[in-house]
Scaffold this active site. Structure first.
Site, PDB file in Angstrom:
ATOM      1  N   ASP A 110       0.844  -1.203   0.000  1.00  0.00           N
ATOM      2  CA  ASP A 110       0.000   0.000   0.000  1.00  0.00           C
ATOM      3  C   ASP A 110       0.878   1.252   0.000  1.00  0.00           C
ATOM      4  O   ASP A 110       0.381   2.374  -0.093  1.00  0.00           O
ATOM      5  CB  ASP A 110      -1.005  -0.011   1.157  1.00  0.00           C
ATOM      6  CG  ASP A 110      -0.339   0.019   2.507  1.00  0.00           C
ATOM      7  OD1 ASP A 110       0.894  -0.075   2.591  1.00  0.00           O
ATOM      8  OD2 ASP A 110      -1.070   0.138   3.520  1.00  0.00           O
ATOM      9  N   SER A 111       2.209   1.061   0.047  1.00  0.00           N
ATOM     10  CA  SER A 111       3.131   2.179  -0.167  1.00  0.00           C
ATOM     11  C   SER A 111       2.894   2.789  -1.552  1.00  0.00           C
ATOM     12  O   SER A 111       3.287   3.925  -1.813  1.00  0.00           O
ATOM     13  CB  SER A 111       4.587   1.727  -0.024  1.00  0.00           C
ATOM     14  OG  SER A 111       4.811   0.543  -0.771  1.00  0.00           O
ATOM     15  N   ASP A 156      -1.156  -6.231  -0.549  1.00  0.00           N
ATOM     16  CA  ASP A 156      -1.358  -5.567   0.744  1.00  0.00           C
ATOM     17  C   ASP A 156      -2.832  -5.182   0.914  1.00  0.00           C
ATOM     18  O   ASP A 156      -3.394  -4.497   0.043  1.00  0.00           O
ATOM     19  CB  ASP A 156      -0.524  -4.278   0.743  1.00  0.00           C
ATOM     20  CG  ASP A 156       0.206  -4.045   2.044  1.00  0.00           C
ATOM     21  OD1 ASP A 156       0.018  -4.823   2.989  1.00  0.00           O
ATOM     22  OD2 ASP A 156       0.992  -3.073   2.091  1.00  0.00           O
ATOM     23  N   LYS A 181      -1.283  -9.455   2.710  1.00  0.00           N
ATOM     24  CA  LYS A 181      -0.590  -8.987   3.918  1.00  0.00           C
ATOM     25  C   LYS A 181      -1.507  -8.038   4.661  1.00  0.00           C
ATOM     26  O   LYS A 181      -2.229  -7.250   4.037  1.00  0.00           O
ATOM     27  CB  LYS A 181       0.715  -8.278   3.548  1.00  0.00           C
ATOM     28  CG  LYS A 181       1.467  -7.731   4.765  1.00  0.00           C
ATOM     29  CD  LYS A 181       2.865  -7.262   4.420  1.00  0.00           C
ATOM     30  CE  LYS A 181       2.936  -5.866   3.869  1.00  0.00           C
ATOM     31  NZ  LYS A 181       2.381  -4.819   4.745  1.00  0.00           N
ATOM     32  N   GLU A 193      -1.643  -5.475   8.407  1.00  0.00           N
ATOM     33  CA  GLU A 193      -0.759  -4.844   9.390  1.00  0.00           C
ATOM     34  C   GLU A 193      -1.265  -5.024  10.820  1.00  0.00           C
ATOM     35  O   GLU A 193      -2.471  -4.990  11.082  1.00  0.00           O
ATOM     36  CB  GLU A 193      -0.642  -3.337   9.107  1.00  0.00           C
ATOM     37  CG  GLU A 193       0.124  -3.032   7.846  1.00  0.00           C
ATOM     38  CD  GLU A 193       0.447  -1.549   7.683  1.00  0.00           C
ATOM     39  OE1 GLU A 193       0.149  -0.746   8.611  1.00  0.00           O
ATOM     40  OE2 GLU A 193       1.007  -1.192   6.634  1.00  0.00           O
ATOM     41  N   GLU A 243       9.058  -4.350  10.665  1.00  0.00           N
ATOM     42  CA  GLU A 243       9.458  -3.048  10.110  1.00  0.00           C
ATOM     43  C   GLU A 243       9.932  -2.087  11.205  1.00  0.00           C
ATOM     44  O   GLU A 243       9.228  -1.869  12.206  1.00  0.00           O
ATOM     45  CB  GLU A 243       8.288  -2.405   9.338  1.00  0.00           C
ATOM     46  CG  GLU A 243       8.670  -1.020   8.784  1.00  0.00           C
ATOM     47  CD  GLU A 243       7.722  -0.461   7.737  1.00  0.00           C
ATOM     48  OE1 GLU A 243       6.795  -1.179   7.300  1.00  0.00           O
ATOM     49  OE2 GLU A 243       7.929   0.710   7.346  1.00  0.00           O
TER      50      GLU A 243
END
Ligand code: KIV
Length: 294
Positions: free
Chosen positions: A59-60, A98, A128, A130, A197
């Site tokens: 999602d970056s 993501d 993925k 978070e 991270e």
């Protein structure tokens, strides 16, 4: 003894598509797992050609390719378009999509439905999500629905406001214990892999002996089973906020600007297009055409 058969220098050696058992084996053998983000067809082709093991449609993308100020606003539909393009450019690496902020937190049902879209519509191998806490149940539910899940602990950009900003996590004994607890809970929930991270290298190293799944680090030191970097950071395409862990291996933005500037200069000076860039026509045809034009 006869000489071993020579592989011609220009031969393409087909790599088998990377699977979860292959990633586990890499971990067992201590072979570092290489992961990179990609957001479109050409970046996927670059990742493929470079021989990485895993690709993340992170999602970056919200910041690197869509121009949002953070990862928070990006939608599922936006990421699905990018993930499908990456899929088309990828053959070998294991592809992870993501789940964007707001697409999985509300309920197990919401999480499963979103994850299914990434698999069915974009062809992702896994998703993925978070965080620990409520994300652990969401991860468990998606795994039970038959979709492999990658966890993500430490700095979780989707909830960075609650974490006090884009900053390293786990820098007190209490916060480090929280990171460890989240990682272990996600592992217990059935995640096939996990991202650490922006946590101190020593904290990651202390957690690693408890991990039984491949751990991919970004700003977590060298003890993890692999590393991930954001495509635009590592190639120097994105010149927004650059975290300390983002090593730059190229300056593509500089080269791209120089290329477009040279093109602009040549258009303005008349140097482009040159005779080698134009199409010809038979002189008789041209004469006939001129007659018709009158
Ligand atoms: O979105 C992303 O690119 C990520 C990586 C930094 C792991 O989550």
């Amino acid at each position: 003894m006869s000489a071993p058969p020579r592989i011609p220098e220009n031969a393409t050696i087909e790599r088998l598509p990377v699977t979860i058992p292959m990633l586990r084996e890499q971990r067992r053998l201590g072979e570092p797992i290489v992961m990179v983000t990609a957001y479109d067809y050409p970046s996927a082709q670059v990742a493929e050609a470079a021989g990485v093991d895993m690709v993340l449609v992170g999602d970056s993308a919200a910041m690197t390719v869509l121009g949002y100020p953070s990862t928070v606003p990006v939608s599922v539909d936006e990421l699905l378009v990018l993930a499908a393009a990456v899929r088309r450019g990828l053959h070998t690496p294991f592809l992870v999509g993501d789940l964007p902020f707001g697409s999985y937190e509300a309920s197990d049902e919401q999480a499963i439905l979103t994850a299914l879209r990434f698999v069915k519509e974009a062809g992702c191998d896994a998703v993925k999500l978070e965080g620990g806490g409520g994300s652990v149940d969401r991860a468990r539910a998606i795994v039970r629905a038959g979709i492999p899940v990658m966890g993500h602990v430490g700095l979780t950009p989707q909830t960075s406001t609650a974490l006090g900003g884009y900053r390293a996590q786990g820098r007190t004994a209490e916060r480090a214990a929280q990171v460890a607890q989240d990682a272990l809970a996600l592992q217990e929930a059935g995640c096939f892999s996990i991202v650490f991270e922006a946590i101190p290298a020593a904290v990651a190293a202390a957690i690693m002996p408890r991990m039984e799944i491949p751990v991919i680090g970004i700003g977590a030191g060298a003890s993890t089973d692999g590393q991930v970097l954001v495509f635009h950071d590592l190639l120097g395409i994105y010149d927004g906020l650059s975290p300390r862990f983002a090593k730059r291996y190229a300056d593509l933005k500089g080269q791209m600007v120089a290329g477009v500037r040279a093109y602009a200069d040549e258009v303005r000076s008349g140097a482009f297009p040159g005779s080698e860039h134009v199409y010809s026509i038979d002189p008789e045809e041209l004469a006939g055409f001129r007659e018709r034009l009158g």
